[in-house]
Scaffold this motif. Sequence first.
Motif, PDB file in Angstrom:
ATOM      1  N   ASP A   7       0.749  -0.895   0.054  1.00 43.75           N
ATOM      2  CA  ASP A   7      -0.097  -0.127  -0.119  1.00 43.75           C
ATOM      3  C   ASP A   7       1.276   1.449   0.251  1.00 43.75           C
ATOM      4  O   ASP A   7       0.378   2.328  -0.051  1.00 43.75           O
ATOM      5  CB  ASP A   7      -1.228   0.192   1.023  1.00 43.75           C
ATOM      6  N   VAL A   9       3.335   4.363  -1.176  1.00 43.04           N
ATOM      7  CA  VAL A   9       3.073   5.433  -1.938  1.00 43.04           C
ATOM      8  C   VAL A   9       3.403   5.415  -3.351  1.00 43.04           C
ATOM      9  O   VAL A   9       3.105   5.804  -4.583  1.00 43.04           O
ATOM     10  CB  VAL A   9       3.530   7.015  -1.337  1.00 43.04           C
ATOM     11  N   ARG A  12       0.979   2.616  -4.908  1.00 47.66           N
ATOM     12  CA  ARG A  12      -0.213   3.857  -5.639  1.00 47.66           C
ATOM     13  C   ARG A  12       0.008   4.580  -6.288  1.00 47.66           C
ATOM     14  O   ARG A  12      -0.932   4.977  -7.635  1.00 47.66           O
ATOM     15  CB  ARG A  12      -1.054   4.582  -4.285  1.00 47.66           C
ATOM     16  N   LEU A  16      -1.622   4.826 -10.417  1.00 50.91           N
ATOM     17  CA  LEU A  16      -2.655   6.032 -11.306  1.00 50.91           C
ATOM     18  C   LEU A  16      -2.679   5.930 -12.302  1.00 50.91           C
ATOM     19  O   LEU A  16      -3.385   6.970 -13.378  1.00 50.91           O
ATOM     20  CB  LEU A  16      -2.513   6.881 -10.162  1.00 50.91           C
ATOM     21  N   PRO A  60      -7.404   8.708   2.842  1.00 52.49           N
ATOM     22  CA  PRO A  60      -6.555   8.317   1.664  1.00 52.49           C
ATOM     23  C   PRO A  60      -7.970   8.657   0.223  1.00 52.49           C
ATOM     24  O   PRO A  60      -8.652   9.039   0.842  1.00 52.49           O
ATOM     25  CB  PRO A  60      -6.605   6.709   1.287  1.00 52.49           C
ATOM     26  N   TRP A  61      -7.279   8.638  -0.659  1.00 52.84           N
ATOM     27  CA  TRP A  61      -8.088   9.064  -1.823  1.00 52.84           C
ATOM     28  C   TRP A  61      -9.201  10.188  -1.562  1.00 52.84           C
ATOM     29  O   TRP A  61     -10.082  10.846  -2.052  1.00 52.84           O
ATOM     30  CB  TRP A  61      -9.625   7.780  -1.795  1.00 52.84           C
ATOM     31  N   THR A  79      -2.490   9.253  -0.758  1.00 51.95           N
ATOM     32  CA  THR A  79      -3.013   7.611  -0.669  1.00 51.95           C
ATOM     33  C   THR A  79      -2.762   7.445   0.458  1.00 51.95           C
ATOM     34  O   THR A  79      -2.757   6.039   0.694  1.00 51.95           O
ATOM     35  CB  THR A  79      -1.907   7.443  -1.429  1.00 51.95           C
TER      36      THR A  79
END
Length: 199
Positions: A7, A9, A12, A16, A60-61, A79
């Motif tokens: 998980d 960064v 993530r 994206l 997050p998000w 994130t």
Amino acid sequence: MHDASPDGVVVRARGLLGRTLHGHGAAVRITEVEAYGGIEDPASHAFTRTPRSEIMYGPPWRLYVYRSYGMHWCANVVTGPSEIAAAVLVRAGEVVDGLETARARRGGVADVALARGPGNLARALGLSVDDLGTDLLTGDGVRLGPAPEVSPPISEGPRVGVSKAADVPWRFWIAGDPTVSAYRRSPRAATAPGQDVER
């Protein structure tokens, strides 16, 4: 700074690429991002906790929008995890919906450059501080689309314009995509630039 957890960064940020970011009347396919490791990253706004960076310590998000050099809005995806306050700057994209709207906002530049660079991307999408804190995974309006079915080829290299941790290779982009921005090293960065590599 090491971020190899599932998980993290970096994971993530890479995830994206190829997703669609919907703004106000326009949308882009994300082609370039930069990861920032929060309290573990001296280049991150969250390295020192301030009112501006407070949103990065939340769920997050969410969308973190800030003004760069007093001129341009920049869009970031928080994130997490919350205690780390990591986020990803969305640096460039290809306009895939609302092309006429993006053209009007950007004042006659070539289509390939409509969302090239973080300030231009936010302008093409009509993003501003009014969108700060938006949940990107729910509802309509400003939101993220799903991950692409096939992951794009990804290149990586040092981040743009940061004076601290300047050689950390946490800028990621879709290899060969013409909408990706040019690398510009900060003149305040002390060490020699790293080499861009493909993964």
